[in-house]
Design a protein around this motif. Structure first.
Motif, mmCIF file in Angstrom:
data_model
loop_
_atom_site.group_PDB
_atom_site.id
_atom_site.type_symbol
_atom_site.label_atom_id
_atom_site.label_comp_id
_atom_site.label_asym_id
_atom_site.label_seq_id
_atom_site.Cartn_x
_atom_site.Cartn_y
_atom_site.Cartn_z
ATOM 1 N N ASP A 35 0.881 -1.170 0.000
ATOM 2 C CA ASP A 35 0.000 0.000 0.000
ATOM 3 C C ASP A 35 0.920 1.222 0.000
ATOM 4 O O ASP A 35 1.104 1.899 1.007
ATOM 5 N N TYR A 36 1.516 1.471 -1.164
ATOM 6 C CA TYR A 36 2.571 2.471 -1.265
ATOM 7 C C TYR A 36 2.062 3.902 -1.096
ATOM 8 O O TYR A 36 2.787 4.752 -0.586
ATOM 9 N N VAL A 37 0.829 4.169 -1.503
ATOM 10 C CA VAL A 37 0.280 5.510 -1.340
ATOM 11 C C VAL A 37 0.145 5.839 0.145
ATOM 12 O O VAL A 37 0.558 6.910 0.593
ATOM 13 N N SER A 38 -0.393 4.895 0.927
ATOM 14 C CA SER A 38 -0.497 5.115 2.382
ATOM 15 C C SER A 38 0.883 5.242 3.002
ATOM 16 O O SER A 38 1.109 6.094 3.871
ATOM 17 N N ALA A 39 1.805 4.402 2.578
ATOM 18 C CA ALA A 39 3.171 4.459 3.115
ATOM 19 C C ALA A 39 3.788 5.828 2.841
ATOM 20 O O ALA A 39 4.398 6.427 3.739
ATOM 21 N N PHE A 60 13.673 5.163 -2.118
ATOM 22 C CA PHE A 60 13.354 3.958 -2.895
ATOM 23 C C PHE A 60 12.026 4.109 -3.620
ATOM 24 O O PHE A 60 11.890 3.723 -4.782
ATOM 25 N N MET A 61 11.051 4.692 -2.937
ATOM 26 C CA MET A 61 9.728 4.845 -3.539
ATOM 27 C C MET A 61 9.780 5.786 -4.740
ATOM 28 O O MET A 61 9.168 5.516 -5.772
ATOM 29 N N PHE A 62 10.542 6.879 -4.635
ATOM 30 C CA PHE A 62 10.689 7.780 -5.776
ATOM 31 C C PHE A 62 11.533 7.143 -6.876
ATOM 32 O O PHE A 62 11.266 7.347 -8.063
ATOM 33 N N GLU A 63 12.532 6.378 -6.515
ATOM 34 C CA GLU A 63 13.361 5.712 -7.523
ATOM 35 C C GLU A 63 12.538 4.724 -8.356
ATOM 36 O O GLU A 63 12.712 4.612 -9.563
ATOM 37 N N THR A 64 11.643 4.008 -7.695
ATOM 38 C CA THR A 64 10.888 2.951 -8.363
ATOM 39 C C THR A 64 9.473 3.360 -8.760
ATOM 40 O O THR A 64 8.769 2.581 -9.412
ATOM 41 N N GLY A 65 9.026 4.556 -8.344
ATOM 42 C CA GLY A 65 7.678 5.011 -8.680
ATOM 43 C C GLY A 65 6.595 4.273 -7.926
ATOM 44 O O GLY A 65 5.498 4.076 -8.446
ATOM 45 N N ARG A 66 6.871 3.894 -6.712
ATOM 46 C CA ARG A 66 5.867 3.193 -5.895
ATOM 47 C C ARG A 66 5.181 4.178 -4.954
ATOM 48 O O ARG A 66 5.803 4.686 -4.035
ATOM 49 N N GLY A 67 3.918 4.440 -5.188
ATOM 50 C CA GLY A 67 3.130 5.331 -4.334
ATOM 51 C C GLY A 67 3.353 6.798 -4.612
ATOM 52 O O GLY A 67 2.636 7.645 -4.087
ATOM 53 N N VAL A 68 4.342 7.110 -5.411
ATOM 54 C CA VAL A 68 4.677 8.478 -5.810
ATOM 55 C C VAL A 68 5.151 8.414 -7.261
ATOM 56 O O VAL A 68 5.538 7.343 -7.734
ATOM 57 N N PRO A 69 5.132 9.529 -7.972
ATOM 58 C CA PRO A 69 5.645 9.497 -9.346
ATOM 59 C C PRO A 69 7.145 9.179 -9.346
ATOM 60 O O PRO A 69 7.880 9.667 -8.489
ATOM 61 N N GLN A 70 7.593 8.369 -10.301
ATOM 62 C CA GLN A 70 9.020 8.063 -10.377
ATOM 63 C C GLN A 70 9.783 9.345 -10.681
ATOM 64 O O GLN A 70 9.425 10.098 -11.591
ATOM 65 N N ASN A 71 10.813 9.604 -9.867
ATOM 66 C CA ASN A 71 11.586 10.831 -10.009
ATOM 67 C C ASN A 71 12.964 10.585 -9.406
ATOM 68 O O ASN A 71 13.117 10.564 -8.185
#
Length: 162
Positions: A35-39, A60-71
């Motif tokens: 649940d990457y958006v909640s995380a 990591f989430m920004f690198e992989t685009g999980r729950g946030v746009p990849q950037n």
């Protein structure tokens, strides 16, 4: 009277630390459930307050685009903030970004510095794998670049944001 004020302040600070730890656990749990958006909603305020583990997760989430746009630029910024505080996983990830030039200018010396620091501080289970990656990066370097990277790693010291 001063003792009471100091005691109340200490109690409030420890309660804030416990609340932050509980929030971090909730973020890690959401991440584990994918649940990457909640995380991300949980980690962003913690990361902005200087929590290196939350910063590393966000990187990591920004690198992989999980729950946030990849950037990659955003990923590098969060990894750097955590890496500067001594988070070895963030140091490793930042080193890889410098090696590839993702989100940061390609800089083999800076890559080697962060990979050296990461390997030295890594948990035993990760040390061998990180050393192999670090060593692979060093094969692309001249002696001068290698010396520069080692010097940068030796001169580096962690700094807390809080």
């Amino acid at each position: 009277m001063l003792c009471v004020v100091v005691g109340v302040a200490a109690l409030l600070l420890s309660a804030a630390g416990l609340a932050e730890a509980a929030s971090f656990r909730q973020g890690a749990s959401a991440f584990s459930r994918q649940d990457y958006v909640s995380a991300s909603r949980i980690f962003i305020p913690l990361a902005e307050q200087g929590n290196p583990a939350a910063q590393s997760y966000l990187g990591f989430m920004f690198e992989t685009g999980r729950g946030v746009p990849q950037n990659y630029t955003e990923a590098a910024m969060w990894y750097r903030r955590a890496a500067e505080q001594g988070d070895s996983l963030a140091q490793y990830s930042l080193g890889l970004l410098y090696d590839k030039g993702f989100g940061v200018p390609r800089d083999i010396v800076e890559a080697s510095k962060w990979l050296n620091l990461s390997t030295a501080a890594s948990p035993r289970a990760a040390r061998e794998a990180r050393a192999r990656i670090r060593d692979a990066v060093t094969t692309k370097m001249t002696r001068g670049e290698l010396a520069q990277a080692r010097l940068r790693a030796l001169e580096w010291a962690p700094s807390r944001e809080r």
